[in-house]
Design a protein around this motif. Structure first.
Motif, PDB file in Angstrom:
ATOM      1  N   GLY A 163       0.792  -1.345   0.074  1.00 37.37           N
ATOM      2  CA  GLY A 163      -0.136  -0.078  -0.160  1.00 37.37           C
ATOM      3  C   GLY A 163       0.812   1.217   0.150  1.00 37.37           C
ATOM      4  N   LYS A 164       2.024   1.123  -0.240  1.00 32.83           N
ATOM      5  CA  LYS A 164       2.956   2.198  -0.132  1.00 32.83           C
ATOM      6  C   LYS A 164       2.495   3.414  -1.328  1.00 32.83           C
ATOM      7  CE  LYS A 164       6.658   0.139  -0.951  1.00 32.83           C
ATOM      8  NZ  LYS A 164       6.089  -1.367  -0.830  1.00 32.83           N
ATOM      9  N   THR A 165       2.343   2.919  -2.604  1.00 32.98           N
ATOM     10  CA  THR A 165       2.009   3.625  -3.549  1.00 32.98           C
ATOM     11  C   THR A 165       0.531   4.178  -3.408  1.00 32.98           C
ATOM     12  OG1 THR A 165       3.286   2.763  -5.235  1.00 32.98           O
ATOM     13  CG2 THR A 165       1.371   3.991  -6.116  1.00 32.98           C
ATOM     14  N   THR A 166      -0.408   3.387  -2.845  1.00 33.46           N
ATOM     15  CA  THR A 166      -1.733   3.736  -2.632  1.00 33.46           C
ATOM     16  C   THR A 166      -1.737   4.794  -1.594  1.00 33.46           C
ATOM     17  OG1 THR A 166      -2.492   1.662  -3.127  1.00 33.46           O
ATOM     18  CG2 THR A 166      -3.945   2.921  -1.659  1.00 33.46           C
ATOM     19  N   LEU A 167      -0.923   4.924  -0.565  1.00 37.26           N
ATOM     20  CA  LEU A 167      -0.845   5.890   0.422  1.00 37.26           C
ATOM     21  C   LEU A 167      -0.689   7.245  -0.342  1.00 37.26           C
ATOM     22  CD1 LEU A 167      -1.130   7.089   3.323  1.00 37.26           C
ATOM     23  CD2 LEU A 167       1.424   6.073   3.632  1.00 37.26           C
ATOM     24  N   LEU A 168       0.680   7.369  -1.045  1.00 30.97           N
ATOM     25  CA  LEU A 168       0.844   8.495  -1.809  1.00 30.97           C
ATOM     26  C   LEU A 168      -0.330   9.003  -2.540  1.00 30.97           C
ATOM     27  CD1 LEU A 168       4.843   7.632  -2.816  1.00 30.97           C
ATOM     28  CD2 LEU A 168       3.768   9.124  -0.878  1.00 30.97           C
ATOM     29  N   LYS A 169      -0.733   7.797  -3.614  1.00 27.14           N
ATOM     30  CA  LYS A 169      -1.902   8.332  -4.382  1.00 27.14           C
ATOM     31  C   LYS A 169      -3.189   9.093  -3.603  1.00 27.14           C
ATOM     32  CE  LYS A 169      -0.835   5.495  -8.221  1.00 27.14           C
ATOM     33  NZ  LYS A 169      -1.300   4.509  -9.096  1.00 27.14           N
ATOM     34  N   ALA A 170      -3.485   8.826  -2.422  1.00 34.55           N
ATOM     35  CA  ALA A 170      -4.250   9.238  -1.490  1.00 34.55           C
ATOM     36  C   ALA A 170      -3.848  10.347  -0.985  1.00 34.55           C
ATOM     37  CB  ALA A 170      -4.741   8.183  -0.241  1.00 34.55           C
ATOM     38  N   ILE A 171      -2.694  10.878  -0.628  1.00 30.85           N
ATOM     39  CA  ILE A 171      -2.305  12.032  -0.196  1.00 30.85           C
ATOM     40  C   ILE A 171      -2.411  12.972  -1.294  1.00 30.85           C
ATOM     41  CG2 ILE A 171      -0.370  13.225   0.625  1.00 30.85           C
ATOM     42  CD1 ILE A 171       0.419  10.779   2.242  1.00 30.85           C
ATOM     43  N   LEU A 172      -2.045  12.624  -2.525  1.00 34.12           N
ATOM     44  CA  LEU A 172      -1.985  13.416  -3.795  1.00 34.12           C
ATOM     45  C   LEU A 172      -3.411  13.895  -4.136  1.00 34.12           C
ATOM     46  CD1 LEU A 172       0.679  11.825  -5.307  1.00 34.12           C
ATOM     47  CD2 LEU A 172       0.777  14.168  -4.864  1.00 34.12           C
ATOM     48  N   GLY A 173      -4.766  13.095  -3.773  1.00 32.35           N
ATOM     49  CA  GLY A 173      -5.905  13.132  -3.832  1.00 32.35           C
ATOM     50  C   GLY A 173      -6.175  12.414  -5.206  1.00 32.35           C
ATOM     51  N   PHE A 174      -5.558  11.538  -5.634  1.00 32.39           N
ATOM     52  CA  PHE A 174      -5.982  10.797  -6.680  1.00 32.39           C
ATOM     53  C   PHE A 174      -6.799   9.587  -6.527  1.00 32.39           C
ATOM     54  CE2 PHE A 174      -1.286  11.220  -8.730  1.00 32.39           C
ATOM     55  CZ  PHE A 174      -1.490  12.578  -9.079  1.00 32.39           C
ATOM     56  N   LEU A 175      -7.156   9.430  -5.118  1.00 29.90           N
ATOM     57  CA  LEU A 175      -8.112   8.300  -4.944  1.00 29.90           C
ATOM     58  C   LEU A 175      -9.196   9.002  -4.057  1.00 29.90           C
ATOM     59  CD1 LEU A 175      -5.447   5.671  -3.637  1.00 29.90           C
ATOM     60  CD2 LEU A 175      -6.698   5.693  -5.806  1.00 29.90           C
ATOM     61  N   PRO A 176     -10.569   8.307  -4.183  1.00 32.16           N
ATOM     62  CA  PRO A 176     -11.594   8.750  -3.490  1.00 32.16           C
ATOM     63  C   PRO A 176     -11.496   8.264  -2.023  1.00 32.16           C
ATOM     64  CG  PRO A 176     -12.269   6.692  -4.923  1.00 32.16           C
ATOM     65  CD  PRO A 176     -10.736   7.105  -5.270  1.00 32.16           C
TER      66      PRO A 176
END
Length: 180
Positions: free
Chosen positions: A40-53
Motif C-alpha cells: 500500500g505504499k503507492t496507494t498511500l501516496l496517491k491518497a495524499i495526492l488526492g488521486f483516490l476517493p
C-alpha cells in the motif's frame, strides 16, 4: 504540514489496503515509507495526492482538508515523482521539466522566472547535457532524473516520491538522495 488522520482505503471488494493510517509531516521533515511490494505504499501516496476517493477530512494540508484545494492550488503545495512512467510523447527534456511550472504560470506562457527554475532543477540533477533531447530517447534512469527535475521545478512545499531511485545507478542514487 501534511496530516493524515485514520486513513483507510481499499480497492473494489478487496480487504482494505490501508487501515487506520495516521501521521504528521512538518516542513523540513523527511518520511520514508517502507514495506513489501503490494502493501500500500503507492496507494498511500496517491491518497495524499488526492488521486483516490477517500473519506472526507482524513488528509489535511497546512491545516485545511485536502478536498478544499483546487487542483491548481494543490500543485503549489505538492509535487509527485511516480514509480512508473510511460513517456509516449517526444517532449524535449527542458520542456518536460518546464511543465512542472504549469501550476504557477500565467496566461501567455512561461515567464523567465519559470524558465530559470526549470534550468536550476535540470542542473541540480545533472541532466543539463540532455536538455534538448527528447525524453523518449533517454534511458529509464535518465527519464527518472528528468521527472525528479520536473518535481523540483514545481517548487512545491512537499515532494512525494515513489521509489525515486529505482532505475538509477549508484552515483545518481546518491545525487538524488543528497538533493532531496
Amino acid at each position: 504540514m501534511i496530516e493524515v488522520r485514520r486513513l483507510s482505503f481499499g480497492y473494489c471488494r478487496c480487504a482494505g489496503v490501508l487501515k487506520e493510517i495516521s501521521f504528521e509531516l512538518n516542513k523540513g521533515q523527511t518520511l520514508s515509507i517502507l514495506g513489501p511490494n503490494g502493501c500500500g505504499k503507492t496507494t498511500l501516496l496517491k491518497a495524499i495526492l488526492g488521486f483516490l476517493p477517500i473519506r472526507q477530512e482524513t488528509i489535511f494540508l497546512n491545516g485545511s482538508p485536502l478536498e478544499s484545494y483546487a487542483r491548481n492550488s494543490l500543485a503549489k503545495v505538492m509535487s509527485y515523482v511516480p514509480q512508473l512512467r510511460d513517456g509516449v510523447f517526444p517532449y524535449r527534456v527542458r520542456d518536460m521539466v518546464l511543465m512542472g511550472r504549469t501550476g504557477r504560470r500565467h496566461w501567455g506562457g512561461f515567464s523567465s522566472a519559470d524558465e530559470k527554475k526549470a534550468d536550476e532543477a535540470i542542473d541540480k540533477v545533472g541532466v543539463k547535457s540532455l536538455a534538448r533531447r527528447p525524453v523518449t530517447e533517454l534511458s529509464g534512469g535518465q527519464q527518472q532524473l528528468v521527472i525528479i527535475a520536473r518535481a523540483l521545478a514545481q517548487d512545491s512545499q512537499f515532494v512525494l516520491m515513489d521509489e525515486p531511485t529505482s532505475g538509477l545507478d549508484l552515483a545518481n542514487q546518491t545525487l538524488v538522495l543528497n538533493v532531496m
